[in-house]
Design a protein around this motif. Structure first.
Motif, PDB file in Angstrom:
ATOM      1  N   SER A  88      25.647  20.292  11.970  1.00 55.77           N
ATOM      2  CA  SER A  88      25.533  18.836  11.836  1.00 55.77           C
ATOM      3  C   SER A  88      26.847  18.163  12.209  1.00 55.77           C
ATOM      4  O   SER A  88      26.856  17.095  12.828  1.00 55.77           O
ATOM      5  CB  SER A  88      25.166  18.464  10.396  1.00 55.77           C
ATOM      6  OG  SER A  88      23.952  19.070  10.025  1.00 55.77           O
ATOM      7  N   GLU A 110      16.799  15.761   7.149  1.00 60.36           N
ATOM      8  CA  GLU A 110      17.481  16.449   6.053  1.00 60.36           C
ATOM      9  C   GLU A 110      18.239  15.497   5.154  1.00 60.36           C
ATOM     10  O   GLU A 110      18.238  15.630   3.943  1.00 60.36           O
ATOM     11  CB  GLU A 110      18.501  17.448   6.622  1.00 60.36           C
ATOM     12  CG  GLU A 110      17.894  18.453   7.545  1.00 60.36           C
ATOM     13  CD  GLU A 110      18.495  19.828   7.389  1.00 60.36           C
ATOM     14  OE1 GLU A 110      19.699  19.915   7.076  1.00 60.36           O
ATOM     15  OE2 GLU A 110      17.751  20.809   7.566  1.00 60.36           O
ATOM     16  N   ASP A 156      17.991  16.871  13.518  1.00 61.32           N
ATOM     17  CA  ASP A 156      18.599  17.711  12.476  1.00 61.32           C
ATOM     18  C   ASP A 156      17.634  17.782  11.293  1.00 61.32           C
ATOM     19  O   ASP A 156      17.557  16.844  10.519  1.00 61.32           O
ATOM     20  CB  ASP A 156      19.938  17.093  12.066  1.00 61.32           C
ATOM     21  CG  ASP A 156      20.760  18.009  11.174  1.00 61.32           C
ATOM     22  OD1 ASP A 156      20.301  19.131  10.891  1.00 61.32           O
ATOM     23  OD2 ASP A 156      21.858  17.589  10.760  1.00 61.32           O
ATOM     24  N   HIS A 199      18.257  26.044  11.613  1.00 60.15           N
ATOM     25  CA  HIS A 199      18.941  26.959  10.696  1.00 60.15           C
ATOM     26  C   HIS A 199      18.498  28.379  10.975  1.00 60.15           C
ATOM     27  O   HIS A 199      17.315  28.646  11.150  1.00 60.15           O
ATOM     28  CB  HIS A 199      18.606  26.634   9.244  1.00 60.15           C
ATOM     29  CG  HIS A 199      19.044  25.271   8.834  1.00 60.15           C
ATOM     30  ND1 HIS A 199      20.363  24.891   8.853  1.00 60.15           N
ATOM     31  CD2 HIS A 199      18.340  24.197   8.435  1.00 60.15           C
ATOM     32  CE1 HIS A 199      20.443  23.627   8.471  1.00 60.15           C
ATOM     33  NE2 HIS A 199      19.232  23.176   8.217  1.00 60.15           N
TER      34      HIS A 199
HETATM   35 MG    MG Z   1      23.385  20.435   8.604  1.00 60.62          MG
END
Ligand code: MG
Ligand code: TYD
Length: 439
Positions: A88, A110, A156, A199
């Protein structure tokens, strides 16, 4: 298909912005790609004029390098890495850099806008052309894309994405795939570049990122090194080389490009180097990094010797050990061999073989080598040494870092290094350099 209708259909906002873009954008970065006709069509290949595709250059050199010179317009890039590695952070810094080229849309499923702004403040980013959308839903995302008409889109992360287009539970793989597809199709039709953050666990086990790798043009992995250095490495790149690595250090104010890699990959010493240490000029992508190869041998803890090496392929280490045992008379079959690379870089490049051989020899015999010595070359099973790519540049780079003793394979023009033909000769010469230092 519904996604395409939503993104490409007769949306008045879209049509307006599209014509506005054509007149308002100039210059190589802002060049608009003609809308691609993806409908089935028979075309004479000789008459097809390729689009002069443009790249968006961030100015963050290490990121641009791994992308192949910036992100290609109409392309999508997956950025994978463990939680906390700095994905990020990197992407927010990229947003700060790309905003000078045109609108940037940062989509976060997120975090809320608040923490994103706080991070931007911390990173010293002054947003002038960045829009933030905090939703994981494809439908509002497409609406926002058509409103903002971004040059660069950041998502993200893919793991949060979902859509009503598919009847499965939110967060399922199919929903994620559909959403990624919808966003990248939008980017493809509007000359934008899109980064998808993903991720990945230590084992790379989460199925998500793997399942969309084939849907994107490039896959970049952000990796730890064991030190403070972070590596950005392409595992797939339709528009560039997969050999390039980007080097960063996480600092108080975000990720800094690592300008002088030798600081990290070489160990500063006033005193003679201990046994088992050799410097190696390694060719990574388009540049040479001089790294320190370290070896340690101890009597085998079980009945037979084993190799412990996670930075260099263990099979390569075993093969070099076998060559040393057979052709240089150095017994290793009853030893455990540990291999490390200072700074934690993974090396898959063949030029590491001769330095590896000398490091293991040095460790096993307890004879340290000159700290002014740099070595590269391929070792064949016969013990003969073979040239590797960019030999001259490697030794020039090593020379610039003060390595006055340089050892490598024979080629016709070999003025810049001492050339040797066989592993036993390399060992002899390497030890001579050390003795010379001591005179
Ligand atoms: Mg992140
Ligand atoms: P982050 O980018 O959130 O990682 P990811 O998105 O991959 O999960 O940040 C990773 C870590 O970096 C976090 O623990 C805090 C730290 N960090 C810094 O050290 N300096 C900074 O300027 C920032 C923004 C984060």
């Amino acid at each position: 298909m519904k996604v395409q209708e939503d993104s490409e259909g007769g949306n008045p906002v879209l049509a307006l912005s599209k014509s506005a873009r054509k007149t308002s954008r100039t210059g190589p970065e802002g060049k608009s790609r003609p809308t691609e006709n993806t409908e089935s069509q028979l075309q004479d290949l000789s008459k097809v004029v390729p689009d002069a595709q443009s790249r968006f250059v961030s100015g963050i050199g290490e990121l641009d390098r791994v992308l192949g010179g910036g992100i290609m317009a109409s392309s999508s890039v997956l950025i994978g890495g463990e939680p906390g590695i700095g994905k990020s952070t990197l992407m927010l810094q990229a947003a700060g850099a790309f905003q000078t080229l045109g609108p940037v849309l940062y989509i976060s499923g997120e975090e809320g806008a608040h923490p994103i702004k706080l991070r931007a403040d911390r990173l010293g980013i002054i947003p002038s052309n960045i829009q933030v959308l905090t939703t994981p839903q494809l439908e509002p995302i497409l609406t926002a894309l058509n409103q903002v008409m971004p040059r660069v889109v950041i998502v993200d992360s893919i793991q949060t994405l979902m859509t009503d287009l598919i009847d499965s539970a939110p967060g399922t793989i199919n929903q994620m795939k559909m959403t990624v597809y919808g966003i990248s199709e939008w980017a493809r039709h509007h000359s934008a570049g899109v980064f998808f953050i993903a991720h990945v666990t230590k084992e790379g086990a989460i199925a998500g990122p793997k399942l969309i790798e084939h849907m994107v043009d490039a896959v970049l992995m952000f990796e730890h090194s064991g030190s403070e250095v972070r590596f950005l490495r392409a595992s797939k790149n339709r528009f560039g080389s997969v050999d390039e690595i980007g080097l960063f250090i996480m600092e108080e104010k975000g990720l800094e490009e690592l300008i002088d890699p030798s600081q990290v990959f070489l160990v500063e010493r006033e005193t003679p180097v201990p046994p088992g240490v050799v410097a190696a000029p390694i060719f990574e992508g388009s540049r040479i990094l001089v790294v320190e190869i370290q070896a340690l041998t101890i009597p085998a803890q079980v009945g037979y010797g084993r190799v412990y090496s996670d930075r260099i392929d263990g099979r390569r280490v075993s093969r070099i050990c076998a060559v040393l045992e057979k052709h240089a008379g150095i017994r290793l079959s009853d030893q455990d061999v540990y291999i490390n690379v200072a700074g934690g870089m993974k090396i898959a490049e063949v030029g590491v073989e001769l330095p590896l051989a000398l490091a293991i020899m040095s460790a096993r015999t307890g004879q340290s080598l000159s700290r002014h010595l740099a070595v590269t070359g391929e070792v064949s099973l016969s013990g003969e040494l073979r040239p590797v790519s960019h030999l001259r540049q490697r030794f020039v780079a090593a020379g610039e870092l003060g390595f006055i003793h340089r050892l490598g394979p024979k080629v016709t023009d070999e003025a810049r290094w001492t050339s040797v033909a066989h592993i036993s000769e390399a060992i002899k010469k390497a030890l001579e350099f050390r003795d010379k230092d001591q005179d």
